[in-house]
Design an enzyme around this catalytic site. Structure first.
Site, PDB file in Angstrom:
ATOM      1  CB  SER A   1      -0.933   0.006   1.219  1.00  0.00           C
ATOM      2  OG  SER A   1      -0.192  -0.126   2.423  1.00  0.00           O
TER       3      SER A   1
ATOM      4  N   GLY B   1      -2.148  -4.184   1.072  1.00  0.00           N
ATOM      5  CA  GLY B   1      -2.283  -5.414   1.840  1.00  0.00           C
ATOM      6  C   GLY B   1      -1.313  -6.509   1.478  1.00  0.00           C
TER       7      GLY B   1
ATOM      8  CG  ASN C   1       1.055  -5.144   4.679  1.00  0.00           C
ATOM      9  OD1 ASN C   1       0.622  -4.335   5.496  1.00  0.00           O
ATOM     10  ND2 ASN C   1       0.951  -4.946   3.370  1.00  0.00           N
TER      11      ASN C   1
ATOM     12  CG  ASP D   1      -3.681   4.535   8.323  1.00  0.00           C
ATOM     13  OD1 ASP D   1      -2.786   5.408   8.401  1.00  0.00           O
ATOM     14  OD2 ASP D   1      -3.881   3.879   7.289  1.00  0.00           O
TER      15      ASP D   1
ATOM     16  CG  HIS E   1      -1.380   3.592   4.702  1.00  0.00           C
ATOM     17  ND1 HIS E   1      -2.243   2.958   5.565  1.00  0.00           N
ATOM     18  CD2 HIS E   1      -0.818   2.626   3.932  1.00  0.00           C
ATOM     19  CE1 HIS E   1      -2.229   1.662   5.326  1.00  0.00           C
ATOM     20  NE2 HIS E   1      -1.372   1.432   4.347  1.00  0.00           N
TER      21      HIS E   1
END
Length: 218
Positions: A43, A81, A109, A192, A195
């Protein structure tokens, strides 16, 4: 070419038509000779949460390249993801043998999910080997990542050391830490906290550019 433009060209003189075809051919030839940089990542590469994916750091790298008149086309193969296991399965569908620079940005991730560092290492090594085999002339750039300390001292240390270890072992180029001066800074990240915002991506691009630029002129 749109349908409307096709209708308009039906009344053009043969000379104009021949000129248009010549220009189109020249444009195609120019595009086909452009070198390629493939950003293969998650991402962070894809530009998750941005209004315009071109504002993600690969797009900003393309803008910098264009401003310098360099003959490179950036391909953004980021997938939100994505893990190293997923990237390993996806790579063969994305990689072209004529890619000139391959930028590998995966692993974050894995870390956030607590995947064993040994497994992440194995997957990254497999992808590096695959690129060396299938695109043997490509220059490989490995993008380093780090994790927040709440995941445990030993795990975060081993994860951080994974990237420079692989870069040295494989004699490839390393971006030490993609999110340097961005990670953990609220004003440069989305809600979040993970990012980057558009402004954050500008700094991310600045982290990548000094490492990538020398490869463009080799």
């Amino acid at each position: 070419m749109t349908l409307q433009s096709c209708k308009d060209n039906s009344n053009a003189s043969s000379g104009e038509t021949e000129k248009s075809q010549t220009e189109e051919t020249a444009s195609t030839e120019t595009d086909s000779t452009s070198k390629t940089i493939l950003f293969f990542g998650d991402s962070l590469t894809a530009g998750y949460g941005l209004d315009d994916p071109d504002n993600a750091f690969p797009g900003l790298i393309q803008d910098r390249i264009d401003s310098l008149g360099l003959d490179y086309t950036v391909i953004n193969a980021g997938l939100s993801g994505e893990t190293t296991a997923g990237g390993r399965n996806r790579l063969e569908w994305v990689l072209e043998p004529d890619v000139d620079i391959f930028v590998l940005e995966l692993g974050a991730n894995d870390g956030l999910r607590g995947v064993q560092v040994a497994e992440t290492r194995e997957n990254l090594q497999w992808m590096i080997d695959h690129v060396k085999t299938e695109a043997s002339d490509a220059k490989i750039v490995l993008v380093g990542m780090q994790l927040p300390p709440n995941l445990g001292t030993e795990y975060t240390r081993d994860f951080k050391e994974l990237f420079p270890d692989l870069a040295e072992k494989n004699n490839i180029t390393l971006v030490p830490f993609l999110l340097e001066n961005v990670g953990g800074i609220a004003s440069l990240n989305q809600n979040d906290g993970i990012h980057p915002t558009a402004e954050g991506h500008k700094l991310v691009a600045e982290n990548v550019w000094p490492v990538l630029e020398p490869l463009l002129n080799e």
